[in-house]
Design a protein around this motif. Structure first.
Motif, PDB file in Angstrom:
ATOM      1  N   ALA A   7       0.798  -1.227   0.000  1.00 36.08           N
ATOM      2  CA  ALA A   7       0.000   0.000   0.000  1.00 36.08           C
ATOM      3  C   ALA A   7       0.835   1.283   0.000  1.00 36.08           C
ATOM      4  N   PRO A   8       1.940   1.383   0.762  1.00 34.47           N
ATOM      5  CA  PRO A   8       2.690   2.644   0.787  1.00 34.47           C
ATOM      6  C   PRO A   8       3.164   3.121  -0.578  1.00 34.47           C
ATOM      7  N   ASN A   9       3.642   2.204  -1.434  1.00 35.12           N
ATOM      8  CA  ASN A   9       4.110   2.617  -2.759  1.00 35.12           C
ATOM      9  C   ASN A   9       2.989   3.222  -3.592  1.00 35.12           C
ATOM     10  N   LEU A  10       1.834   2.576  -3.575  1.00 35.61           N
ATOM     11  CA  LEU A  10       0.714   3.094  -4.360  1.00 35.61           C
ATOM     12  C   LEU A  10       0.199   4.401  -3.769  1.00 35.61           C
ATOM     13  N   ALA A  11       0.106   4.473  -2.445  1.00 34.63           N
ATOM     14  CA  ALA A  11      -0.356   5.701  -1.798  1.00 34.63           C
ATOM     15  C   ALA A  11       0.614   6.852  -2.074  1.00 34.63           C
ATOM     16  N   ALA A  12       1.922   6.567  -2.047  1.00 33.14           N
ATOM     17  CA  ALA A  12       2.926   7.595  -2.336  1.00 33.14           C
ATOM     18  C   ALA A  12       2.832   8.047  -3.793  1.00 33.14           C
ATOM     19  N   TYR A  13       2.615   7.100  -4.681  1.00 25.96           N
ATOM     20  CA  TYR A  13       2.451   7.430  -6.103  1.00 25.96           C
ATOM     21  C   TYR A  13       1.269   8.363  -6.302  1.00 25.96           C
ATOM     22  N   GLU A  14       0.141   8.062  -5.675  1.00 25.65           N
ATOM     23  CA  GLU A  14      -1.041   8.912  -5.781  1.00 25.65           C
ATOM     24  C   GLU A  14      -0.764  10.295  -5.189  1.00 25.65           C
ATOM     25  N   TRP A  15      -0.026  10.329  -4.085  1.00 23.48           N
ATOM     26  CA  TRP A  15       0.301  11.587  -3.415  1.00 23.48           C
ATOM     27  C   TRP A  15       1.200  12.463  -4.300  1.00 23.48           C
ATOM     28  N   VAL A  16       2.242  11.875  -4.872  1.00 26.25           N
ATOM     29  CA  VAL A  16       3.166  12.619  -5.726  1.00 26.25           C
ATOM     30  C   VAL A  16       2.449  13.142  -6.978  1.00 26.25           C
ATOM     31  N   LEU A  17       1.552  12.333  -7.521  1.00 29.49           N
ATOM     32  CA  LEU A  17       0.797  12.767  -8.700  1.00 29.49           C
ATOM     33  C   LEU A  17      -0.009  14.022  -8.420  1.00 29.49           C
ATOM     34  N   GLY A  18      -0.393  14.233  -7.178  1.00 29.37           N
ATOM     35  CA  GLY A  18      -1.217  15.385  -6.827  1.00 29.37           C
ATOM     36  C   GLY A  18      -0.445  16.670  -6.633  1.00 29.37           C
ATOM     37  N   SER A  19       0.885  16.631  -6.738  1.00 33.57           N
ATOM     38  CA  SER A  19       1.689  17.834  -6.532  1.00 33.57           C
ATOM     39  C   SER A  19       1.826  18.632  -7.822  1.00 33.57           C
ATOM     40  N   PRO A  20       1.502  19.934  -7.805  1.00 33.69           N
ATOM     41  CA  PRO A  20       1.654  20.756  -9.006  1.00 33.69           C
ATOM     42  C   PRO A  20       3.109  21.026  -9.378  1.00 33.69           C
ATOM     43  N   ALA A  21       4.040  20.737  -8.454  1.00 32.98           N
ATOM     44  CA  ALA A  21       5.460  20.986  -8.709  1.00 32.98           C
ATOM     45  C   ALA A  21       6.183  19.754  -9.235  1.00 32.98           C
ATOM     46  N   ILE A  22       5.408  18.711  -9.565  1.00 32.12           N
ATOM     47  CA  ILE A  22       6.005  17.459 -10.032  1.00 32.12           C
ATOM     48  C   ILE A  22       5.301  16.994 -11.295  1.00 32.12           C
TER      49      ILE A  22
END
Length: 245
Positions: free
Chosen positions: A93-108
């Motif tokens: 779960a952490p990898n997928l949750a982190a992926y979703e979190w990073v996708l939500g950043s406007p600076a990435i």
């Protein structure tokens, strides 16, 4: 990070790292004792105690997919002196949750998973959008390694719960990437809420703590975030202070 078909169960025992026996408490199979796949190969001795309430994901397509078990153990209610804490135990779960979190950043942007770099493979790779010295926007390549955290003591999150040579190797690889001009991040996804701090578990694995100190000194970004955890979801939420020493 969502889970369909969740039922509650009462933990019986765990004969090895991969399976556990659980008595189902809710749903059509209530009262039945089943063999579950444990989606966490860590020790989890402080979590999986006889009689504690656990969360199971039912896989109705198990026989079609060739699964050996119809259930996966993905969460546990940890009974503490002051309360009961819901912890997600799914190590995937952490990898997928982190992926979703990073996708939500406007600076990435340009986020990729499982990216090979030299002899290494990092959980995430992306482009950081930042201003250069002239005020122009520029892309900076970055790597991120993700670690899930399920161990806590009095609202103090700790990693690892067992010695991890692989974890030390990942830290060393991030240091090399930083030296090669990449931005490097180590993200600890704390699979619960209510933690006041995060630290490396030096008592369990002093080499990991020393490697983390070295990485911090080398410019690797050490981050810890807690999660909003429900019985059928997990979402990266708020930063937690990191104390390495």
């Amino acid at each position: 990070m969502n889970y369909p078909n969740i039922v509650k169960g009462s933990f019986i025992n765990r004969p090895n790292r991969f399976i556990a026996y659980v008595q189902i408490l809710t749903g059509k199979a209530a009262g039945k004792t089943v063999v579950c796949h444990v989606k966490n190969t860590g020790r989890c001795k402080e979590l999986l105690l006889p009689g504690v309430t656990v969360l199971l994901q039912y896989h109705p397509e198990a026989s079609v997919l060739g699964r050996k078990t119809e259930y996966s153990l993905i969460g546990v209610y940890k009974e503490r002196e002051e309360d009961i804490l819901l912890i997600n135990m799914d190590s995937q779960a952490p990898n997928l949750a982190a992926y979703e979190w990073v996708l939500g950043s406007p600076a990435i942007r340009e986020v990729k998973r499982e990216v090979t770099y030299g002899q290494s493979r990092f959980d995430l790779a992306f482009q950081l959008i930042e201003k250069d010295g002239s005020g122009n926007m520029t892309d900076i390549p970055a790597f991120m390694e993700v670690k899930g955290v399920t161990l806590e003591e009095h609202n103090h999150a700790l990693f690892p719960d067992a010695p991890t040579i692989r974890g030390v190797k990942h830290i060393e690889e991030l240091i090399h990437a930083k030296k090669d001009g990449y931005e490097a991040y180590l993200l600890f996804v704390i699979q619960m809420k209510g933690m006041t701090r995060f630290s490396p578990n030096g008592k369990t694995h002093p080499e990991f703590k020393e490697a983390l100190k070295k990485a911090s000194s080398a410019g690797v970004h050490i981050l810890a975030y807690d999660c909003q955890v429900t019985e059928n979801s997990m979402t990266v939420d708020q930063p937690v202070p990191v104390f390495i020493d």
